[in-house]
Design a protein around this motif. Structure first.
Motif, PDB file in Angstrom:
ATOM      1  N   THR A  23       0.855  -1.187   0.000  1.00 49.81           N
ATOM      2  CA  THR A  23       0.000   0.000   0.000  1.00 49.81           C
ATOM      3  C   THR A  23       0.885   1.228   0.000  1.00 49.81           C
ATOM      4  O   THR A  23       1.816   1.331   0.811  1.00 49.81           O
ATOM      5  CB  THR A  23      -0.923   0.026   1.229  1.00 49.81           C
ATOM      6  N   MET A  24       0.573   2.177  -0.876  1.00 56.44           N
ATOM      7  CA  MET A  24       1.281   3.451  -0.926  1.00 56.44           C
ATOM      8  C   MET A  24       0.342   4.526  -0.409  1.00 56.44           C
ATOM      9  O   MET A  24      -0.741   4.741  -0.955  1.00 56.44           O
ATOM     10  CB  MET A  24       1.722   3.769  -2.371  1.00 56.44           C
ATOM     11  N   LYS A  25       0.782   5.198   0.659  1.00 55.07           N
ATOM     12  CA  LYS A  25      -0.042   6.200   1.322  1.00 55.07           C
ATOM     13  C   LYS A  25       0.557   7.579   1.122  1.00 55.07           C
ATOM     14  O   LYS A  25       1.771   7.746   1.079  1.00 55.07           O
ATOM     15  CB  LYS A  25      -0.173   5.903   2.818  1.00 55.07           C
ATOM     16  N   GLY A  26      -0.332   8.571   1.023  1.00 54.90           N
ATOM     17  CA  GLY A  26       0.089   9.949   0.884  1.00 54.90           C
ATOM     18  C   GLY A  26      -0.078  10.720   2.172  1.00 54.90           C
ATOM     19  O   GLY A  26      -0.671  10.229   3.137  1.00 54.90           O
ATOM     20  N   SER A  27       0.449  11.929   2.177  1.00 54.03           N
ATOM     21  CA  SER A  27       0.351  12.757   3.393  1.00 54.03           C
ATOM     22  C   SER A  27      -0.042  14.192   3.018  1.00 54.03           C
ATOM     23  O   SER A  27       0.826  15.035   2.798  1.00 54.03           O
ATOM     24  CB  SER A  27       1.692  12.742   4.121  1.00 54.03           C
ATOM     25  N   PRO A  28      -1.306  14.538   2.897  1.00 54.69           N
ATOM     26  CA  PRO A  28      -2.428  13.590   3.000  1.00 54.69           C
ATOM     27  C   PRO A  28      -2.790  12.938   1.656  1.00 54.69           C
ATOM     28  O   PRO A  28      -3.479  11.932   1.625  1.00 54.69           O
ATOM     29  CB  PRO A  28      -3.559  14.483   3.491  1.00 54.69           C
TER      30      PRO A  28
END
Length: 264
Positions: A179-184
């Motif tokens: 899973t690749m998550k961003g911020s935000p």
């Protein structure tokens, strides 16, 4: 001077001496002749009409008609047939999409910044398919995969059936194990999520009765909302080679850059 008796005797002699065929059969023959001529005229008219209807304007031959039919079909303009369910009518590449319908190219002031860990794990994420994405539209998240049908809770304006849209605002993108998550949010240059508008759906008519105190009048409020229906056509993660060709820059680890994590 002759008397009346002499005239009467002469008239009686003439009647007796005249042949009976002239006196009695003449009117009958005249009537018979008139009847025969009328029948002959009607028969002639019928034969003339039959001959005119059966007689063709052109000679009875198959070759001229076949040649004329071939020339008509050859000279007729070819009208392209449109089948909305055929694969040829669906655009597959950017070149098949009209210029007015093509998405606007994003403009950024700085190049994309990617860390070393992200570049090392990105090929594993690209190799695992299918991918899912948590895209946002009007601050509402939608969990999408390729082939899903989405019904928006509103009617999207200025959109017709067949239009292709791109979701460029996502908070997460992943596969079965990563899973690749961003911020935000993730940078839109890392992925591509395209959807196709399939049509508009409407709900049944709803009638709500409104009354007020101490009033016998009842009002009816009618509502029939419509919703836009979409189908997810593509959810794709870009490879490290594509990112480098587009001008991505590899930097050190930081909190603002997206990271790929393994799902527990």
């Amino acid at each position: 001077m002759f008397s009346r008796s002499v005239f009467r005797s002469l008239a009686a002699e003439l009647r007796l001496s005249a042949p009976p065929s002239i006196s009695s059969a003449a009117p009958l023959r005249q009537r018979a002749c008139l009847h025969q001529t009328a029948l002959l005229r009607t028969q002639q008219q019928e034969t003339e009409t039959q001959s005119s209807s059966s007689k063709p304007e052109s000679p009875l031959s198959a070759t001229p008609r076949a040649q004329s039919a071939q020339t008509e079909t050859q000279n007729a303009p070819k009208v392209p047939s449109f089948d909305p369910f055929s694969s040829s009518s669906v655009p597959h590449t950017r070149a098949d999409v009209p210029i007015a319908k093509q998405p606007v190219a994003p403009s950024f002031d700085s190049p994309l910044e990617v860390t070393n860990s992200l570049m090392s794990r990105l090929p594993h994420l690209v190799g695992q398919s299918p991918h899912y994405i948590v895209a946002e539209l009007h601050a509402r998240p939608y969990l999408l995969t390729e082939g899903d049908h989405v019904r928006l809770p509103f009617l999207m304006p200025k959109v017709k059936a067949g239009d292709i849209l791109r979701f460029n605002r996502a908070t997460a993108l992943g596969s079965r194990d990563l899973t690749m998550k961003g911020s935000p949010h993730l940078d839109e240059r890392l992925f591509e999520c395209r959807v196709r508008v399939t049509g508009v759906e409407s709900e049944p008519m709803r009638i709500k009765e409104k009354t007020k105190r101490r009033q016998r009048h009842i009002k009816q409020a009618r509502s029939k909302h419509r919703y836009t229906i979409m189908r997810v056509m593509e959810v794709r993660v870009k490879t490290p080679e594509e990112l480098l060709e587009e001008g991505a820059v590899v930097i050190e680890e930081s909190e603002d850059t997206p990271q790929i994590e393994a799902r527990s």
